[in-house]
Design a protein around this motif. Structure first.
Motif: not given
Length: 246
Positions: A34-43, A24-26, A55-62
């Protein structure tokens, strides 16, 4: 909350990898946007364990940055501590004006409360099983069940499939009435925007998708016995107003 403020808001999304779904990451990133610009993305998680492989398969794409946190003791979750410390560092850096905490763990209740105390917008994303204190500590909480792609109902040749609400979903009318009492103007009408704000004040997890509707106006339109809808054109934009019937 004006559209201009939403556009200017910079959001840090922090994901507890042990308590979230990689598939469900995308959808989670789209919902946060919807509520702003996502500037920091960490897991956060222990990337040496097999449980984090999805998770490893989807992190780079996003463009999501993985943060390593070893499990020093069996049965203890060190991920939440690392995520809380990072969140406080980001909060005091003044680099963002909003947070999205992705987890279904009640351990983040105090963190969400602390962020709100600083006057910073905080939303949460988690499963419906998320403890109510964490949900209510956020300005807005989105259930992952409302983000998951909906499967098409199977239709038989003899009966037509009907959409039915979840058994654990209460009817929204009492909540809508309570929100209307907060948002109503002296003329007896309430704007849809003010009604929506009142709903989130009462229940941050309110979402019309929980009741099978993508928009609040369509949900209210379903209950014509209780509510009257009126539209108004404003510079090419349709504004909705609601009135509670006697």
């Amino acid at each position: 909350m004006t559209e201009e403020n939403i556009i200017r808001r910079r959001i840090s999304i922090l994901i507890d990898g042990d308590n979230a779904q990689a598939s469900l990451l995308p959808q989670m990133l789209a919902e946060t946007s919807k509520y702003g610009q996502v500037t920091i993305r960490r897991i956060y998680g222990d990337w040496t364990t097999a449980s984090m492989n999805s998770w490893k398969k989807v992190l780079n794409n996003h463009a999501v940055q993985p943060v390593q946190q070893f499990r020093y003791t069996i049965g203890k979750n060190a991920t939440d501590s690392a995520m809380i410390i990072d969140a406080m560092d980001v909060l005091h850096s003044n680099d963002v004006s909003g947070f999205c905490l992705v987890s279904s763990d009640s351990d983040y209740t105090r963190l969400a409360t602390r962020i709100r105390e600083a006057g910073i917008f905080v939303m949460g994303i988690g499963e419906k099983k998320t403890p109510k204190p964490f949900v209510n500590a956020c300005d807005l909480f989105v259930f992952t069940e409302n983000l998951a792609p909906k499967s098409k109902p199977v239709r038989s040749r003899t009966t037509k499939a009907k959409a039915t609400p979840q058994a654990d979903d209460p009817e929204p009318v009492p909540l809508l009435k309570k929100a209307f009492e907060i948002a109503v103007r002296e003329d007896g009408w309430a704007s849809m925007a003010m009604l929506g704000n009142a709903l989130y004040q009462i229940d941050p997890s309110f979402d019309p998708r929980t009741f099978g509707h993508g928009q609040l106006s369509r949900l209210i339109g379903k209950y014509k016995k209780y509510f009257e809808l009126r539209t108004q054109d404003s510079n090419g934009t349709t504004l909705f107003h609601v009135k509670l019937k006697e």
